[in-house]
Design an enzyme around this catalytic site. Structure first.
Site, PDB file in Angstrom:
ATOM      1  N   ASP A 150       0.828  -1.215   0.000  1.00 53.89           N
ATOM      2  CA  ASP A 150       0.000   0.000   0.000  1.00 53.89           C
ATOM      3  C   ASP A 150       0.862   1.264   0.000  1.00 53.89           C
ATOM      4  OD1 ASP A 150      -2.280  -1.511   0.103  1.00 53.89           O
ATOM      5  OD2 ASP A 150      -2.793  -1.006   2.173  1.00 53.89           O
ATOM      6  N   ARG A 198      -0.896  -0.613  -8.731  1.00 56.61           N
ATOM      7  CA  ARG A 198      -2.272  -0.215  -8.384  1.00 56.61           C
ATOM      8  C   ARG A 198      -2.296   1.314  -8.354  1.00 56.61           C
ATOM      9  NH1 ARG A 198      -3.755  -2.008  -2.575  1.00 56.61           N
ATOM     10  NH2 ARG A 198      -4.093  -4.030  -3.574  1.00 56.61           N
TER      11      ARG A 198
HETATM   12  P1  FAD Z   1     -13.644   9.676  -5.500  1.00 53.84           P
HETATM   13  O1  FAD Z   1     -12.966  10.888  -6.030  1.00 53.84           O
HETATM   14  O2  FAD Z   1     -13.702   9.446  -4.032  1.00 53.84           O
HETATM   15  O3  FAD Z   1     -15.127   9.622  -6.047  1.00 53.84           O
HETATM   16  C1  FAD Z   1     -15.375   9.909  -7.421  1.00 53.84           C
HETATM   17  C2  FAD Z   1     -16.725   9.398  -7.829  1.00 53.84           C
HETATM   18  O4  FAD Z   1     -16.795   7.981  -7.660  1.00 53.84           O
HETATM   19  C3  FAD Z   1     -17.860   9.927  -6.991  1.00 53.84           C
HETATM   20  O5  FAD Z   1     -18.247  11.212  -7.409  1.00 53.84           O
HETATM   21  C4  FAD Z   1     -18.921   8.874  -7.270  1.00 53.84           C
HETATM   22  O6  FAD Z   1     -19.475   9.039  -8.555  1.00 53.84           O
HETATM   23  C5  FAD Z   1     -18.107   7.597  -7.285  1.00 53.84           C
HETATM   24  N1  FAD Z   1     -18.078   7.010  -5.947  1.00 53.84           N
HETATM   25  C6  FAD Z   1     -17.063   7.036  -5.064  1.00 53.84           C
HETATM   26  N2  FAD Z   1     -17.413   6.390  -3.931  1.00 53.84           N
HETATM   27  C7  FAD Z   1     -18.670   5.963  -4.111  1.00 53.84           C
HETATM   28  C8  FAD Z   1     -19.605   5.261  -3.315  1.00 53.84           C
HETATM   29  N3  FAD Z   1     -19.320   4.885  -2.061  1.00 53.84           N
HETATM   30  N4  FAD Z   1     -20.805   4.978  -3.830  1.00 53.84           N
HETATM   31  C9  FAD Z   1     -21.140   5.384  -5.072  1.00 53.84           C
HETATM   32  N5  FAD Z   1     -20.318   6.068  -5.870  1.00 53.84           N
HETATM   33  C10 FAD Z   1     -19.099   6.355  -5.400  1.00 53.84           C
HETATM   34  N6  FAD Z   1      -5.314   5.261  -1.011  1.00 53.84           N
HETATM   35  C11 FAD Z   1      -4.045   5.459  -0.581  1.00 53.84           C
HETATM   36  O7  FAD Z   1      -3.670   6.592  -0.280  1.00 53.84           O
HETATM   37  N7  FAD Z   1      -3.175   4.402  -0.488  1.00 53.84           N
HETATM   38  C12 FAD Z   1      -3.511   3.135  -0.853  1.00 53.84           C
HETATM   39  O8  FAD Z   1      -2.688   2.216  -0.765  1.00 53.84           O
HETATM   40  C13 FAD Z   1      -4.835   2.907  -1.332  1.00 53.84           C
HETATM   41  N8  FAD Z   1      -5.244   1.670  -1.715  1.00 53.84           N
HETATM   42  C14 FAD Z   1      -6.462   1.533  -2.301  1.00 53.84           C
HETATM   43  C15 FAD Z   1      -6.835   0.292  -2.819  1.00 53.84           C
HETATM   44  C16 FAD Z   1      -8.022   0.156  -3.503  1.00 53.84           C
HETATM   45  C17 FAD Z   1      -8.370  -1.177  -4.081  1.00 53.84           C
HETATM   46  C18 FAD Z   1      -8.891   1.281  -3.665  1.00 53.84           C
HETATM   47  C19 FAD Z   1     -10.174   1.160  -4.433  1.00 53.84           C
HETATM   48  C20 FAD Z   1      -8.560   2.488  -3.113  1.00 53.84           C
HETATM   49  C21 FAD Z   1      -7.363   2.636  -2.414  1.00 53.84           C
HETATM   50  N9  FAD Z   1      -7.006   3.848  -1.845  1.00 53.84           N
HETATM   51  C22 FAD Z   1      -5.723   4.025  -1.387  1.00 53.84           C
HETATM   52  C23 FAD Z   1      -8.018   4.939  -1.673  1.00 53.84           C
HETATM   53  C24 FAD Z   1      -7.997   5.907  -2.833  1.00 53.84           C
HETATM   54  O9  FAD Z   1      -6.807   6.653  -2.823  1.00 53.84           O
HETATM   55  C25 FAD Z   1      -9.188   6.875  -2.770  1.00 53.84           C
HETATM   56  O10 FAD Z   1      -9.111   7.605  -1.580  1.00 53.84           O
HETATM   57  C26 FAD Z   1     -10.533   6.208  -2.836  1.00 53.84           C
HETATM   58  O11 FAD Z   1     -10.547   5.125  -3.709  1.00 53.84           O
HETATM   59  C27 FAD Z   1     -11.584   7.215  -3.327  1.00 53.84           C
HETATM   60  O12 FAD Z   1     -11.281   7.655  -4.619  1.00 53.84           O
HETATM   61  P2  FAD Z   1     -12.117   7.230  -5.919  1.00 53.84           P
HETATM   62  O13 FAD Z   1     -11.153   7.044  -7.042  1.00 53.84           O
HETATM   63  O14 FAD Z   1     -12.915   6.025  -5.619  1.00 53.84           O
HETATM   64  O15 FAD Z   1     -13.011   8.444  -6.293  1.00 53.84           O
END
Ligand code: FAD
Length: 321
Positions: A150, A198
């Protein structure tokens, strides 16, 4: 991402021991935590993993914990991962066909936070985390599981990527996470595009000199990084719930001649379950990041910070009566 002042405040709260004690004592907290976390124990994690695997999804299990400054706790985390991997190896026997193969897209993966393995220890933290991660990678290899490291806050990025580079000598399929909000990440993508990466947007509170602050800037950076990874020789893991990023990944894959087996989508447990199923049905690979363990506070608060709806849900549940 939650805009304005709320998100930084929530992310600051994610590191407050005092607030953690308060949140843990609230009677309604557990029900909300259960939405994002698979339980406290390894048995609960495996029980949550089983229906996901049966539905054609892949999993990445994370034993929650971070920012350890106690060597005993770091050792306990390693021991826990070794036990988890041994339990997964046994559970693996329940799944058949090509799903059992150890390939970059195999069904089982564990995710590690190096700060839980001792990276933040004042003396020799980097070396200790490297040795601990190597021990887990060897156990994962024996259990036919993949490993991805991560990404944590930006002060750890150099150490983390240097550990990943070193471990890849022995474990070439080791994955790592890059955060699109960091201004350095496009260059890191260029360097690492030949490997399992990732790509996520980034979940920590970061200063403006190292990270984009505006949502639109982060999204544009994500798209630029995604394009680099898709054009590279490696295996992109597209970690997002954002429909715009998901569409772009499909478009870039077509443009670069990748088929659905040449990259995967990844989402967090408890988020957009319908979309996860839809992508699997459409023939895509989809991996669910499945965290468990009682050190859920930081992870939980980052999820609340990401989305106003999650936060409102939490605040409503706190109302008496
Ligand atoms: P966002 O900008 O949060 O959301 C964009 C759009 O996505 C929203 O407007 C909506 O349309 C849709 N959306 C988002 N959430 C929802 C919901 N709950 N229900 C419906 N629609 C939704 N971060 C780190 O800093 N380090 C890591 O190692 C790390 N590992 C990760 C591993 C995985 C598999 C994933 C999926 C995420 C990880 N993250 C990590 C978190 C990541 O950095 C983001 O904070 C998190 O994924 C939210 O960003 P987003 O791309 O989903 O979009």
């Amino acid at each position: 991402m939650t805009n304005g002042l709320l998100r930084p405040a929530m992310l600051a709260a994610a590191r407050s021991a005092r607030l953690e004690r308060t949140v843990r004592r609230m009677p309604s907290t557990r029900r909300l935590v259960d939405r994002f976390v698979a339980g406290d124990t390894e048995e609960q994690a495996i029980a949550a993993a089983t229906p996901l695997l049966e539905s054609g999804r892949r999993i990445s299990i994370d034993y929650l914990g971070e920012d350890t400054t106690d060597i005993g706790q770091a050792r306990a985390t390693v021991k826990h991962y070794l036990e988890l991997l041994s339990a997964l190896a046994h559970a693996q026997a329940a799944f058949s066909g090509d799903q059992t193969a150890v390939t970059p897209a195999g069904p089982l993966e564990v995710s590690l936070k190096l700060s839980a393995l001792g990276q933040a220890l004042p003396r020799d933290g980097h070396r200790i985390a490297l040795d601990h991660a190597a021990e887990i990678c060897a156990a994962a290899q024996a259990a036919a599981a993949m490993v991805t490291i991560d990404a944590e806050d930006h002060t750890t990025t150099d150490s983390t990527l240097s550990i990943v580079r070193e471990l890849r000598g022995e474990f070439p399929d080791l994955g790592t996470v890059l955060q699109a909000y960091l201004k350095r990440t496009e260059a890191d993508c260029q360097e690492l595009a030949g490997s399992r990466i990732r790509l996520c947007k980034g979940a920590y509170r970061e200063p403006a000199d190292v990270a984009y602050q505006r949502r639109a800037e982060v999204d544009e950076a994500y798209l630029r990084c995604l394009r680099i990874l898709m054009a590279g020789e490696g295996y992109p893991m597209v970690a997002t719930h954002d429909p715009r990023m998901i569409d772009a990944a499909q478009r870039y894959a077509r443009e670069t001649g990748r088929d659905t087996g040449d990259f995967e989508f990844q989402m967090l447990h408890g988020i957009r379950d319908d979309e996860q199923r839809r992508l699997v049905k459409a023939g895509h690979r989809l991996r669910v990041y499945l965290p468990y363990g009682d050190q859920w506070y930081g992870y939980f608060m980052r999820r609340l910070a990401e989305r106003p709806a999650n936060l409102v849900f939490f605040l409503r549940a706190l109302r008496p009566g």
